[in-house]
Write an enzyme that holds these catalytic residues in place. Structure first.
Site, mmCIF file in Angstrom:
data_model
loop_
_atom_site.group_PDB
_atom_site.id
_atom_site.type_symbol
_atom_site.label_atom_id
_atom_site.label_comp_id
_atom_site.label_asym_id
_atom_site.label_seq_id
_atom_site.Cartn_x
_atom_site.Cartn_y
_atom_site.Cartn_z
ATOM 1 C CG HIS A 1 -13.382 6.926 -64.951
ATOM 2 N ND1 HIS A 1 -13.899 7.089 -66.102
ATOM 3 C CD2 HIS A 1 -12.841 8.192 -64.855
ATOM 4 C CE1 HIS A 1 -13.805 8.479 -66.778
ATOM 5 N NE2 HIS A 1 -13.306 9.144 -65.752
ATOM 6 C CG HIS B 1 -14.617 7.526 -58.744
ATOM 7 N ND1 HIS B 1 -14.108 6.487 -59.251
ATOM 8 C CD2 HIS B 1 -15.540 7.231 -57.902
ATOM 9 C CE1 HIS B 1 -14.275 5.522 -58.778
ATOM 10 N NE2 HIS B 1 -15.099 5.869 -57.791
ATOM 11 C CD GLN C 1 -13.316 3.015 -52.186
ATOM 12 O OE1 GLN C 1 -14.106 3.177 -53.336
ATOM 13 N NE2 GLN C 1 -13.324 2.272 -51.329
ATOM 14 N N GLY D 1 -10.134 -0.670 -53.120
ATOM 15 C CA GLY D 1 -11.714 -0.825 -53.261
ATOM 16 C C GLY D 1 -12.379 -0.337 -54.515
ATOM 17 C CD GLN D 2 -10.464 2.797 -59.365
ATOM 18 O OE1 GLN D 2 -9.472 1.873 -59.750
ATOM 19 N NE2 GLN D 2 -10.204 3.921 -59.860
ATOM 20 C CB THR D 3 -16.306 -0.954 -57.901
ATOM 21 O OG1 THR D 3 -16.839 0.304 -57.617
ATOM 22 C CG2 THR D 3 -16.118 -1.881 -56.707
ATOM 23 C CG HIS E 1 -16.072 8.186 -53.217
ATOM 24 N ND1 HIS E 1 -17.502 7.540 -53.556
ATOM 25 C CD2 HIS E 1 -15.269 7.259 -53.808
ATOM 26 C CE1 HIS E 1 -17.178 6.237 -54.327
ATOM 27 N NE2 HIS E 1 -15.817 6.475 -54.332
#
Lengths: 168, 168
Positions: free
Chosen positions: B100, B102, B89, B95-97, B104
């Site tokens: 950083h 990453h 994301q 939708g990245q929270t 999934h």
């Protein structure tokens, strides 16, 4: 340099019209999407026709994502996106419909979906498009080749090369 | 070989407990997930704390996905998965929270969700878990460090190295 030759590129069992290609390297293809979820939703696929990510060589993985990053930058700029969804549905159990490794590159805009993650419910057409979105449902119908070819021309210009091999 | 030194690894603004790490290379971290969507849902992050995919160097991209593939194989085998959801994301609009980069890595099983793509509606906790799934809602609560540490021990053994640098 080798003379131009007619070449055939496969995406799973499908032959991809050359007009739909916008990037070509030793291991990777950039493909304009026949059923984009959002304008600018393109696919980055391996040239080799394998279904699963774990079947790729190190070199194929490296090129897939090097090209994926390159394409991501172009798509984000051209579509004035705020972010990108980058996703591989690795195997049928993960929603993959064409058994050929491909990375979805989808431009995102703040508020484009009522729920940011609703975008995935329309990946591969298995879910419903949320009513609150700006998505044109018509876009899930196959686009015309002319439409795809026009987009590919723009993207090819951005990519700027074809691995030094003209496609005829 | 350099003596063991205390080191701190960040995931966005968060310091990751060393017990949560199971892979460490020059550019990449493998992190056990505090809120997995499915058992075996892990994160592959860059060591450098940057938010967006386009900020990564070629070397970082190559290592992220080389390790991503390596971890994918391990996760698929250990969790007897039929496929994998592999997703970045990229930015808040996607939708990245945690800002950083990453990846999934989520093991998938045929029929694990009523709609294969429903899995995304629970990514980052922004959607509802479909009632028809086998998912334990409890899993979206933060897990205990002991629980994560036990998983990391198993994964570390599979990975088999720590970039030759012991973490203390």
């Amino acid at each position: 340099m080798a003379p131009s030759v007619a070449r055939k590129f496969m995406f799973g069992p499908l032959t991809i019209p050359l007009a739909q290609l916008f990037l070509l390297t030793k291991h990777t293809l950039g493909i304009v999407n026949i059923k984009p979820i959002r304008p600018g939703h393109v696919l980055v696929a391996t040239r080799r026709q394998v279904a699963r990510f774990n079947e790729l060589s190190q070199e194929e993985v490296a090129d897939l994502f090097a090209q994926g990053q390159r394409i991501s930058k172009i798509i984000e700029r051209l579509y004035s996106a705020d972010g990108l969804t980058l996703c591989i549905q690795d195997g049928g159990a993960a929603g993959q419909t064409v058994p050929h490794v491909h990375l979805h590159v989808i431009p995102r805009h703040t508020g484009d979906f009522a729920n940011s993650d609703d975008i995935y419910s329309v990946l591969d057409g298995t879910g419903q498009v949320p009513q609150q979105t700006h998505i044109d449902n018509e876009q899930r119908r196959p686009r015309s080749l002319d439409d795809m070819a026009a987009e590919a021309v723009i993207l090819r210009k951005e990519v700027g090369d074809w691995d030094n091999e003209p496609i005829v």
